[in-house]
Design a protein around this motif. Sequence first.
Motif, PDB file in Angstrom:
ATOM      1  N   GLY A   8      -6.982   9.775  13.578  1.00  0.00           N
ATOM      2  CA  GLY A   8      -6.267   8.794  12.768  1.00  0.00           C
ATOM      3  C   GLY A   8      -6.687   8.864  11.318  1.00  0.00           C
ATOM      4  N   ARG A  23       1.998  12.877  -6.841  1.00  0.00           N
ATOM      5  CA  ARG A  23       2.067  12.015  -8.014  1.00  0.00           C
ATOM      6  C   ARG A  23       1.759  12.816  -9.273  1.00  0.00           C
ATOM      7  NH1 ARG A  23      -0.350   5.997  -7.717  1.00  0.00           N
ATOM      8  NH2 ARG A  23       0.525   6.081  -5.638  1.00  0.00           N
ATOM      9  N   TRP A  27       3.556 -13.312   0.930  1.00  0.00           N
ATOM     10  CA  TRP A  27       2.097 -13.191   1.086  1.00  0.00           C
ATOM     11  C   TRP A  27       1.742 -12.393   2.328  1.00  0.00           C
ATOM     12  CZ3 TRP A  27      -0.290 -15.042   5.440  1.00  0.00           C
ATOM     13  CH2 TRP A  27       0.385 -16.005   6.179  1.00  0.00           C
ATOM     14  N   PRO A  64       0.416   6.876   9.081  1.00  0.00           N
ATOM     15  CA  PRO A  64       0.285   8.329   9.204  1.00  0.00           C
ATOM     16  C   PRO A  64      -0.469   8.781  10.454  1.00  0.00           C
ATOM     17  CG  PRO A  64      -0.894   7.518   7.260  1.00  0.00           C
ATOM     18  CD  PRO A  64      -0.361   6.342   7.982  1.00  0.00           C
ATOM     19  N   VAL A  65      -1.017   7.846  11.208  1.00  0.00           N
ATOM     20  CA  VAL A  65      -1.742   8.236  12.420  1.00  0.00           C
ATOM     21  C   VAL A  65      -0.724   8.771  13.433  1.00  0.00           C
ATOM     22  CG1 VAL A  65      -3.148   7.412  14.323  1.00  0.00           C
ATOM     23  CG2 VAL A  65      -3.471   6.472  12.040  1.00  0.00           C
ATOM     24  N   PHE A 122      -4.495   9.931   7.955  1.00  0.00           N
ATOM     25  CA  PHE A 122      -4.420   9.040   6.800  1.00  0.00           C
ATOM     26  C   PHE A 122      -4.892   9.739   5.532  1.00  0.00           C
ATOM     27  CE2 PHE A 122      -6.658   5.946   4.106  1.00  0.00           C
ATOM     28  CZ  PHE A 122      -5.569   5.178   3.741  1.00  0.00           C
ATOM     29  N   LEU A 135      -7.217  -8.053   5.717  1.00  0.00           N
ATOM     30  CA  LEU A 135      -6.798  -7.913   7.105  1.00  0.00           C
ATOM     31  C   LEU A 135      -7.587  -6.840   7.859  1.00  0.00           C
ATOM     32  CD1 LEU A 135      -4.901  -8.996   9.230  1.00  0.00           C
ATOM     33  CD2 LEU A 135      -3.228  -7.284   8.527  1.00  0.00           C
ATOM     34  N   PRO A 155       5.110   4.694  -4.375  1.00  0.00           N
ATOM     35  CA  PRO A 155       4.218   5.743  -3.896  1.00  0.00           C
ATOM     36  C   PRO A 155       4.845   6.488  -2.716  1.00  0.00           C
ATOM     37  CG  PRO A 155       3.307   3.532  -3.527  1.00  0.00           C
ATOM     38  CD  PRO A 155       4.454   3.408  -4.447  1.00  0.00           C
ATOM     39  N   GLU A 156       5.591   5.796  -1.912  1.00  0.00           N
ATOM     40  CA  GLU A 156       6.212   6.431  -0.748  1.00  0.00           C
ATOM     41  C   GLU A 156       7.709   6.192  -0.841  1.00  0.00           C
ATOM     42  OE1 GLU A 156       5.456   8.483   2.859  1.00  0.00           O
ATOM     43  OE2 GLU A 156       3.966   7.602   1.545  1.00  0.00           O
ATOM     44  N   PRO A 157       8.443   7.133  -1.439  1.00  0.00           N
ATOM     45  CA  PRO A 157       9.870   6.862  -1.622  1.00  0.00           C
ATOM     46  C   PRO A 157      10.569   6.733  -0.271  1.00  0.00           C
ATOM     47  CG  PRO A 157       9.346   9.144  -2.149  1.00  0.00           C
ATOM     48  CD  PRO A 157       8.045   8.447  -1.910  1.00  0.00           C
ATOM     49  N   SER A 181      -1.767  -2.892   3.333  1.00  0.00           N
ATOM     50  CA  SER A 181      -2.789  -1.844   3.414  1.00  0.00           C
ATOM     51  C   SER A 181      -2.994  -1.396   4.858  1.00  0.00           C
ATOM     52  CB  SER A 181      -4.112  -2.341   2.825  1.00  0.00           C
ATOM     53  OG  SER A 181      -4.635  -3.384   3.619  1.00  0.00           O
ATOM     54  N   THR A 182      -2.961  -2.358   5.778  1.00  0.00           N
ATOM     55  CA  THR A 182      -3.144  -2.013   7.189  1.00  0.00           C
ATOM     56  C   THR A 182      -1.987  -1.142   7.685  1.00  0.00           C
ATOM     57  OG1 THR A 182      -4.152  -4.176   7.440  1.00  0.00           O
ATOM     58  CG2 THR A 182      -3.644  -2.985   9.452  1.00  0.00           C
ATOM     59  N   TYR A 200      -6.529  -8.584  -1.035  1.00  0.00           N
ATOM     60  CA  TYR A 200      -5.360  -8.429  -0.176  1.00  0.00           C
ATOM     61  C   TYR A 200      -5.437  -7.133   0.631  1.00  0.00           C
ATOM     62  CZ  TYR A 200      -2.538 -12.332  -1.815  1.00  0.00           C
ATOM     63  OH  TYR A 200      -2.049 -13.575  -2.047  1.00  0.00           O
ATOM     64  N   ASP A 210      -0.056   0.786   5.883  1.00  0.00           N
ATOM     65  CA  ASP A 210      -0.162   2.095   5.261  1.00  0.00           C
ATOM     66  C   ASP A 210      -1.202   2.958   5.945  1.00  0.00           C
ATOM     67  OD1 ASP A 210       1.808   2.055   3.443  1.00  0.00           O
ATOM     68  OD2 ASP A 210       0.595   1.368   1.761  1.00  0.00           O
ATOM     69  N   PHE A 211      -2.250   2.311   6.432  1.00  0.00           N
ATOM     70  CA  PHE A 211      -3.284   3.086   7.119  1.00  0.00           C
ATOM     71  C   PHE A 211      -2.795   3.557   8.485  1.00  0.00           C
ATOM     72  CE2 PHE A 211      -6.777   3.358  10.153  1.00  0.00           C
ATOM     73  CZ  PHE A 211      -7.511   4.359   9.557  1.00  0.00           C
ATOM     74  N   LYS A 239       1.885  -8.788   1.429  1.00  0.00           N
ATOM     75  CA  LYS A 239       0.726  -8.363   0.652  1.00  0.00           C
ATOM     76  C   LYS A 239      -0.485  -8.165   1.548  1.00  0.00           C
ATOM     77  CE  LYS A 239       1.362 -10.556  -3.788  1.00  0.00           C
ATOM     78  NZ  LYS A 239       0.876 -11.720  -4.515  1.00  0.00           N
ATOM     79  N   VAL A 240      -0.657  -9.105   2.494  1.00  0.00           N
ATOM     80  CA  VAL A 240      -1.843  -9.051   3.343  1.00  0.00           C
ATOM     81  C   VAL A 240      -1.786  -7.854   4.275  1.00  0.00           C
ATOM     82  CG1 VAL A 240      -2.995 -10.221   5.262  1.00  0.00           C
ATOM     83  CG2 VAL A 240      -2.361 -11.503   3.231  1.00  0.00           C
ATOM     84  N   THR A 241      -0.595  -7.532   4.790  1.00  0.00           N
ATOM     85  CA  THR A 241      -0.517  -6.502   5.816  1.00  0.00           C
ATOM     86  C   THR A 241      -0.311  -5.098   5.254  1.00  0.00           C
ATOM     87  OG1 THR A 241       1.812  -7.011   6.009  1.00  0.00           O
ATOM     88  CG2 THR A 241       0.357  -7.961   7.675  1.00  0.00           C
TER      89      THR A 241
END
Lengths: 265, 298
Positions: free
Chosen positions: A233, A248, B129, B143-144, A237, A21, B29-31, B136-137, A17, B139-140, B132-134
């Motif tokens: 970028g 943490r 779903w 912060p940019v 990150f 993407l 992880p990110e409140p 990580s993208t 997962y 989150d990346f 879930k799939v998106t």
Amino acid sequence: MTARRSRALAGARGVGYALGLPVVLLALWWVAGDGSANIFLPSLREILDAFGRVWFSDVFVHDVVPSLWRLAAGYGAALLAGVAAGYVIGRWAVVRALASPALAYFRVLPAPVIIPVLLVAVGIGDTTKLIVIAFGALWPILLNTADGVRGVDEVTLETAAAYRLTGWARHRLVLRAASPQIFAGARQALGVAIILMVVSEMLMSTDGLGFTVIQFQRTFAFPEMWSGVLLLGVLGFVLAKLFELVERYALRWHRGLTGRQEGSS
Amino acid sequence: MSQSSPAATAAAAAAAAGLAGGALPMGHPEPPAHPGPEPQPQPAQGYGRVLGLLGLVVTAAGYEVVTRAFFSPRHVPPLGDIVPEAGGLLTDPEFWTATGRTLAVSAIGLVIAAVAGIAIGFGIGSVPWLLKVTSSTLDFLRPVPSIVLIPVLVLVLDVAEITVLLVAVSCFWIVLFQVLYGLRDVDPVAVETARSFRLGRAARTVHVVWPTVLPYLATAFRLMVSVALALALTGGLVMGAAGLGELIWASQEAGEVAAMYALVLLTGAIGIVLDTLARLAERRLLHWHVATRRELVR
């Protein structure tokens, strides 16, 4: 199916997962952009090529290192000053009342406008950029620290008094209790600091990441410019993730506590 | 270690109290930024207000003395030079045009971000779903810093459009994540209850999901107002997009030091006005929310 196997399967699915993407998007970019005739939008292959060429060379020493140094120094100064001043302001009501109008002002003053002010007041130089970063990062830390310190539970303070905690032990206790909010401020400040690093270098610099990227753009070196954007970028990150790790670790007592709370309620 | 144990217990108690107040939800992880109106910097009353005024006077006087004693007015002008200049600006149509432009750019960017953020946030957030799939993208990308786009966008758009886009991109992330946090906060029992009362998907969204997400959106709005102003100004400073930022940069380049300080002073004032308005709007919108009611009782 054994428990271990199903757990491994769940782990693999999680990784799938997480990576699915991004991999699809990068592949799309790679394929669609390949052989792109548009000079503004070079293909991913060219950008990665430029990335290796540009950033794994002495440019790293001349531009990336000074940028990171200024970021670290400015952010570090803001952390020290912000926590110290925030502590004093949060702890003593008189100081808070005296400072509150000035604080209200600096809380809303958009950070980038201090760049021209410091340009006039201090001049162009490393110091100016450092102060810009420190000044911008200071306010979220200071205000959150003050809020956190003020919000420390009275029972805590009275307990501390009853146990005759004095001096350093007492200060440490208050800071510890306020630390979740201090971290929230510090995380916000990190984002501000990175933005100010780039903006200050775009506006006044002879070196640094922001300057180099603008320079590539002015000289029409587009793959190189894109590689710089990519690096910025990735930097944003990576720093955010590093911060998360530190947070943490430092707040693990707090996490455990919230977990138990959620379980019991 | 007789000292550390009460200290730890007390610290834990403090943290628990803070959590009960809803001050800082942790455990993600990110409140998320706290939903609903944040604990206000309490409006000073009586004694406190006098002290605040005193503090302001002392700060101003201190600034005046230090600048007159140690700095040349060409670098750091005293308030005696800045304030009349600011007064002059207030009657200057050029200043108001620039302010209007900056505010317009902020507002357009903010609206684009709000519409896109809410649409995409609800789209992603209500399909497990997809989330879930998106994730990580997202989150990346978040912060940019959006200003890295400046060099890229300069090639294809004009500076005003880029500034709007910068505002929109930065605000978009705020809305999107607040919507996602809000959706995660929806009470499953309430949803199931609504379902057992045979409320359809649309009715559930209106009566259960939306009221939960609204406080998060209000928080997003308050955060966005200051971010939008900051980026609209950055666009003016870095690229010379018409507006306050450009005015400040121009007066700096022209060596009109007092005028520049006056502009910065007024920019802060605009920030205060916008922030106050945003808080008022939030309070209006969320008058039914527990946090607001608790605050009024206090």
